[in-house]
Scaffold this motif. Structure first.
Motif, short mmCIF file in Angstrom:
data_model
loop_
_atom_site.label_atom_id
_atom_site.label_comp_id
_atom_site.label_asym_id
_atom_site.label_seq_id
_atom_site.Cartn_x
_atom_site.Cartn_y
_atom_site.Cartn_z
N PRO A 103 0.78 -1.27 0.00
CA PRO A 103 0.03 0.09 -0.03
C PRO A 103 0.80 1.40 0.03
O PRO A 103 0.43 2.12 -0.66
CB PRO A 103 -0.93 -0.04 1.39
CG PRO A 103 -1.12 -1.68 1.66
CD PRO A 103 0.29 -2.29 0.89
N SER A 104 1.87 1.34 0.51
CA SER A 104 2.76 2.46 0.48
C SER A 104 3.49 2.90 -1.01
O SER A 104 3.61 4.03 -1.18
CB SER A 104 3.95 2.34 1.28
OG SER A 104 4.85 0.98 0.94
N ILE A 105 3.37 2.09 -1.63
CA ILE A 105 3.64 2.19 -3.14
C ILE A 105 2.18 2.53 -3.87
O ILE A 105 2.05 3.37 -4.56
CB ILE A 105 4.33 0.93 -3.70
CG1 ILE A 105 5.79 1.03 -3.21
CG2 ILE A 105 4.44 1.44 -5.39
CD1 ILE A 105 6.52 -0.34 -3.71
N GLU A 106 1.20 1.39 -3.61
CA GLU A 106 -0.02 1.59 -4.42
C GLU A 106 -0.80 2.67 -3.95
O GLU A 106 -1.44 3.24 -4.92
CB GLU A 106 -0.85 0.30 -3.94
CG GLU A 106 -2.05 -0.10 -5.16
CD GLU A 106 -2.21 -1.35 -5.24
OE1 GLU A 106 -3.34 -1.60 -5.73
OE2 GLU A 106 -1.33 -2.15 -5.22
N MET A 107 -0.83 3.14 -2.79
CA MET A 107 -1.76 4.49 -2.47
C MET A 107 -1.39 5.74 -3.16
O MET A 107 -2.15 6.50 -3.42
CB MET A 107 -1.63 4.59 -1.17
CG MET A 107 -2.57 3.64 -0.19
SD MET A 107 -2.19 3.73 1.51
CE MET A 107 -2.67 5.01 1.85
N ALA A 108 -0.16 5.77 -3.70
CA ALA A 108 0.29 6.85 -4.39
C ALA A 108 -0.53 7.13 -5.57
O ALA A 108 -0.51 8.16 -6.30
CB ALA A 108 1.91 6.79 -4.56
N HIS A 109 -0.92 5.97 -6.01
CA HIS A 109 -1.52 5.91 -7.39
C HIS A 109 -3.12 5.91 -7.02
O HIS A 109 -3.94 6.52 -7.91
CB HIS A 109 -1.25 4.51 -8.12
CG HIS A 109 0.12 4.59 -8.65
ND1 HIS A 109 0.61 5.09 -9.70
CD2 HIS A 109 1.12 4.10 -7.94
CE1 HIS A 109 1.98 4.99 -9.69
NE2 HIS A 109 2.37 4.23 -8.66
N CYS B 123 4.60 2.21 -14.54
CA CYS B 123 4.57 2.93 -13.48
C CYS B 123 5.28 2.16 -12.15
O CYS B 123 5.25 1.03 -12.06
CB CYS B 123 3.15 3.17 -12.92
SG CYS B 123 2.13 2.03 -12.45
N ALA B 124 5.44 2.80 -11.01
CA ALA B 124 6.28 2.38 -9.91
C ALA B 124 5.20 0.98 -9.34
O ALA B 124 5.64 0.03 -8.76
CB ALA B 124 6.26 3.27 -8.80
N ARG B 125 3.95 1.36 -9.47
CA ARG B 125 2.97 0.29 -9.14
C ARG B 125 3.00 -0.97 -9.82
O ARG B 125 3.06 -2.24 -9.00
CB ARG B 125 1.51 0.68 -9.10
CG ARG B 125 0.74 0.04 -8.71
CD ARG B 125 -0.09 -1.08 -9.56
NE ARG B 125 -0.99 -1.88 -8.64
CZ ARG B 125 -1.62 -2.99 -9.12
NH1 ARG B 125 -1.12 -3.57 -10.37
NH2 ARG B 125 -2.29 -3.76 -8.51
N ASN B 126 3.54 -1.02 -11.02
CA ASN B 126 3.96 -2.27 -11.62
C ASN B 126 5.20 -2.72 -11.82
O ASN B 126 5.42 -4.08 -11.95
CB ASN B 126 3.18 -2.18 -13.32
CG ASN B 126 1.65 -1.96 -13.39
OD1 ASN B 126 0.90 -2.68 -12.48
ND2 ASN B 126 1.10 -1.18 -14.45
N ASP C 2 11.74 -9.18 -4.54
CA ASP C 2 12.98 -8.35 -4.33
C ASP C 2 12.49 -6.98 -3.47
O ASP C 2 13.26 -6.59 -2.58
CB ASP C 2 13.23 -8.04 -5.47
CG ASP C 2 14.01 -9.12 -6.30
OD1 ASP C 2 14.35 -10.27 -5.76
OD2 ASP C 2 14.03 -8.96 -7.54
N ALA C 3 11.07 -6.48 -3.45
CA ALA C 3 10.75 -5.30 -2.89
C ALA C 3 10.66 -5.74 -1.45
O ALA C 3 10.88 -4.97 -0.49
CB ALA C 3 9.41 -4.87 -3.47
#
Length: 395
Positions: free
Chosen positions: A133-139, A296-299, A175-176
């Protein structure tokens, strides 16, 4: 027996529980995943408690043999407030099973927090990371303050640190998670899967020729790129684009307006929230399936194994997909379909055109794609890997 927060009778004391901040069931791919993973957990432990989101007419409480389903129904507009209320709800339901619970499987930090911090915890925790969510919420929530995203990242780290095993659907997201400090030996790759369907009859209202997109309509799905690519196929007037959307019609309004501006609206056919079996029929009878994910970062930073790609391959339909690391884990360019640079409508249109012009080669790719699924990407294979994770961490 005990009574839950909504006044329902809850008679069992379970050995296993699965919590997910997702609606279940639904037409979304996440619901397909939850169904298979929860089935494996409850088969392993002879039943259990499934806590998910509700609404839309779904019952607040269900009992299916030795399995109970409870649904969180509070409609709280602010995402963080709703997530916090859901976490409190999970903690409440968990308390009635703490003395019998052996394993709890969670799918997000809102579910994980009350599970990993339960007082007197004796149960093991499997944290299944399909997204961060810390990545996904930005989108999904562009107005989120950086400080809010930082707090979510801290919550993710806490939950990951206190979990006994972390399950990921792709090496990319593995990896993330590794970069967040999770030891390599606690990370387990359990890819998404697909079931090879029986031959499906052509939908009665299917166009004579069509390509298909299946999935949600968020910006990172790249449906706008697909519409722009489809506009470049205007010299194929009989060809239609069928969009099987997993979300309601109101979510499609911006994309429908874009289709009008591009002059393709009369050649695009929309189907909304279809049952899974009907989606499979649309996939099986399409000439090409398209997965135009954006770069995008999400993907890129948390890419999972996209079900739209897997289910297209299982149907024997050649796929044109964005050339992203998570997609390359599933299919090879020229073997199972075509991989194209993301966010480039011209390249996407060109790849679709080539498959349409060479149907024998396209069918051969579809056949190899189906064999790729049967050789190791079925849900049965995924469930066997998950069962091994459960055995590994069981006392």
């Amino acid at each position: 027996m005990r009574v839950d927060m909504q006044g329902e009778v809850a008679p069992f004391r379970h050995r296993a529980a699965y919590f997910a901040f997702d609606r279940f069931p639904s037409s979304k791919g996440s619901a397909v995943h939850i169904g298979h993973m929860a089935d494996e957990l409850f088969d392993h432990y002879g039943g259990g408690l499934l806590g998910v989101l509700g609404g839309g007419g779904l019952p607040r409480y269900q009992r299916e043999g030795e399995r109970e389903i409870v649904r969180f129904e509070e409609q709280i507009p602010n995402l963080i407030d709703r997530a916090e209320a859901y976490s409190a709800w999970v903690a409440w339901h968990l308390r009635g099973h703490l003395d019998t619970l052996e394993l709890c499987h969670v799918r997000d930090p809102w579910s994980a927090l009350p599970v990993v911090t339960a007082e007197g915890r004796r149960h093991r925790v499997v944290y299944e990371v399909n997204g961060l969510p810390s990545i996904e919420m930005a989108h999904t929530w562009p107005s989120a303050a950086p400080s809010t995203l930082a707090k979510v990242r801290d919550l993710e780290r806490l939950c990951l640190e206190r979990s006994d095993a972390v399950v990921v659907p792709s090496r990319v997201i593995g990896d993330a998670v590794l970069k967040l400090g999770v030891p390599h030996e606690r990370i387990h790759l359990v890819p998404n899967g697909a079931d090879v369907p029986a031959p499906a009859e052509r939908p009665g209202d299917a166009p004579e020729r069509y390509i298909v997109y299946v999935g949600a309509l968020q910006p990172w799905q790249g449906v706008d790129v697909l519409l722009r690519a489809f506009a470049r196929l205007a010299d194929l007037p009989e060809l239609r684009l069928v969009i099987c959307s997993s979300v309601p019609e109101r979510r499609a309004r911006p994309l429908r307006r874009l289709a009008e501006r591009l002059g393709v609206d009369q050649r695009v056919e929309w189907r909304f929230t279809l049952p899974h079996a009907e989606v499979a029929a649309w996939l099986a009878n399409a000439e090409v399936s398209v997965a135009p994910l954006t770069a995008c970062a999400r993907n890129l930073d948390q890419g999972c194994a996209p079900l739209k790609v897997l289910e297209s391959m299982a149907a024997g339909t050649p796929v044109v997909a964005s050339d992203l690391p998570a997609v390359r884990e599933l299919m090879a360019d020229g073997e199972h379909g075509r991989l194209v640079a993301p966010d480039r409508p011209a390249e996407l249109a060109r790849a679709v055109r080539v498959l349409l012009e060479y149907p024998d080669a396209a069918r051969a790719m579809g056949g190899r794609a189906r064999r790729r699924i049967t050789d190791g990407l079925t849900w049965g294979h995924s469930r066997s890997l998950l069962a091994e994770v459960y055995r590994t961490i069981s006392p």
